[in-house]
Design a protein around this motif. Sequence first.
Motif, short mmCIF file in Angstrom:
data_model
loop_
_atom_site.label_atom_id
_atom_site.label_comp_id
_atom_site.label_asym_id
_atom_site.label_seq_id
_atom_site.Cartn_x
_atom_site.Cartn_y
_atom_site.Cartn_z
N LEU A 155 33.85 37.05 55.33
CA LEU A 155 32.62 36.82 54.25
C LEU A 155 32.60 38.20 53.40
N TYR A 156 33.18 39.03 53.63
CA TYR A 156 33.05 40.30 52.93
C TYR A 156 34.42 40.66 52.23
N TYR A 157 35.17 39.34 52.19
CA TYR A 157 36.37 39.75 51.41
C TYR A 157 35.99 40.17 50.12
N GLY A 158 36.67 41.28 49.65
CA GLY A 158 36.29 41.88 48.21
C GLY A 158 35.11 42.66 48.06
N GLY A 159 34.72 42.92 49.13
CA GLY A 159 33.47 44.06 49.21
C GLY A 159 33.63 45.19 48.65
N GLY A 160 34.82 45.82 48.80
CA GLY A 160 34.92 47.23 48.01
C GLY A 160 34.61 47.20 46.47
N ILE A 161 35.50 46.15 45.88
CA ILE A 161 35.20 46.19 44.31
C ILE A 161 33.91 45.75 44.03
N THR A 162 33.24 44.91 44.84
CA THR A 162 31.91 44.33 44.70
C THR A 162 30.96 45.45 44.85
N SER A 163 30.86 46.30 45.88
CA SER A 163 30.19 47.55 46.06
C SER A 163 29.99 48.35 44.93
N ILE A 164 31.32 48.56 44.38
CA ILE A 164 31.40 49.68 43.30
C ILE A 164 30.69 48.94 41.86
N ARG A 165 30.97 47.80 41.47
CA ARG A 165 30.60 46.98 40.63
C ARG A 165 29.03 47.05 40.50
N THR A 253 43.11 44.69 45.50
CA THR A 253 42.38 44.84 44.18
C THR A 253 43.62 45.52 43.18
N ILE A 254 44.00 46.45 43.44
CA ILE A 254 44.93 46.98 42.37
C ILE A 254 45.97 46.18 42.08
N GLN A 255 46.73 45.37 42.89
CA GLN A 255 47.57 44.53 42.48
C GLN A 255 47.29 43.16 41.62
N ILE A 256 45.82 42.89 42.14
CA ILE A 256 45.51 41.87 41.24
C ILE A 256 45.19 42.19 39.79
N ALA A 257 44.58 43.25 39.73
CA ALA A 257 44.42 43.86 38.09
C ALA A 257 45.57 44.11 37.51
N ARG A 258 46.70 44.73 38.20
CA ARG A 258 47.91 44.84 37.50
C ARG A 258 48.65 43.64 37.24
N HIS A 259 48.84 42.54 37.94
CA HIS A 259 49.09 41.20 37.88
C HIS A 259 48.32 40.53 36.64
N ALA A 260 47.03 40.76 36.56
CA ALA A 260 46.49 40.17 35.43
C ALA A 260 46.55 40.84 34.13
N TYR A 261 46.69 42.08 34.09
CA TYR A 261 47.14 42.75 32.95
C TYR A 261 48.62 42.40 32.43
N GLN A 262 49.38 42.36 33.23
CA GLN A 262 50.82 42.09 32.89
C GLN A 262 51.05 40.63 32.37
N THR A 263 50.18 39.68 33.19
CA THR A 263 50.50 38.06 32.74
C THR A 263 49.72 37.92 31.46
N ASP A 264 48.28 38.50 31.31
CA ASP A 264 47.59 37.95 30.09
C ASP A 264 47.28 39.08 29.00
N GLY A 265 47.74 40.51 29.52
CA GLY A 265 47.18 41.37 28.55
C GLY A 265 45.77 42.14 28.86
N ALA A 266 45.23 42.95 27.99
CA ALA A 266 43.89 43.51 28.37
C ALA A 266 43.00 42.62 28.01
N GLY A 267 43.11 41.45 27.01
CA GLY A 267 41.99 40.77 26.80
C GLY A 267 41.38 40.09 28.10
N VAL A 268 42.26 39.71 29.22
CA VAL A 268 41.88 39.17 30.32
C VAL A 268 40.72 39.73 30.91
N PHE A 269 40.45 41.01 30.94
CA PHE A 269 39.34 41.59 31.46
C PHE A 269 38.14 41.46 30.73
N PHE A 270 38.06 40.87 29.60
CA PHE A 270 36.93 40.44 28.83
C PHE A 270 36.55 39.01 28.69
#
Length: 298
Positions: A155-165, A253-270
């Motif tokens: 239930l706390y999967y992804g909790g690290g990035i959630t707490s920082i956010r 989390t880092i791998q997800i971010a890197r993969h999203a950027y490499q797949t869809d570019g910086a625009g994916v983060f917005f």
Amino acid sequence: MSADFWAGYVSGAVGIIIGNPLDLVKTRLQAGSSSVQDVRGTSTAVVAPRSFRGQFENAGTLVKGATAPILGYGALNALLFMTYNRTLTLLGDSPATPNSFAKVFLAGATGGFASFVVSAPTELIKCRAQVSTEINATSWSIAKQIWAKDGIRGLYYGGGITSIRDAVGYGFYFWSYEWSKQAWSSPDDTDRETAFKVLMCGGFAGIITWVSIFPMDVIKTRVQTQVLQPEPVRRSEQQTLLHAEGRRMQLSTIQIARHAYQTDGAGVFFRGLGICSVRAFIVNAVQWAVYEWMMRLL
């Protein structure tokens, strides 16, 4: 319970009821084309529809994934406002009329970090319910499936990035609300003018908050909704995101971010920021108005 607890709880629940349809669109745009697990553990392909209307398969989709946040976000908001008020008081400032915006930001960040206890499982269940196209998938069935498979840790999967956010976002949330409120308010305001300015300041704070954390929220959504395919995906000799043996593995989390950027570019983060900004203005305008009204009432 204290007045700020109940005022926060009710305002949070009202905000979710109003904003859930737009939040569903935002989540699906953030998740992108991916596969998610249904409640039986099988994968269901999800491809974000191109049209706004296409995001809603039926009338029930309007409230899809709303149960978890209505229950959880009410508690989250109660914990958030109570922690914010207590922290600001401990820092020697007044929650009603704070003098230091730096202390407001710090108190907001503290409240946001404390709310992670509730927000992490709530966000996980909400996002998976919203992205899933399984007809019988509900917040409750998804929660049971996660608990049966991984227990409380799941239930706390992804909790690290959630707490920082949450810490960063709620720091900006309270800071932008108090700054705009003090800059715009006047002692000569009538009750109607005061109510209007609360709505506008609340909406402004919502937009500022989401703009400040949206890339992190995109990554959080993808982390929490990921179900990886068995085929290997390689972006460089040093990076292998999936095993070729047919086993599923979850990316960091880092791998997800890197993969999203490499797949869809910086625009994916917005992706989805526009619809999220509309939702943020409406929800937070109403939420702050309900909070301020209940605080006066209680």
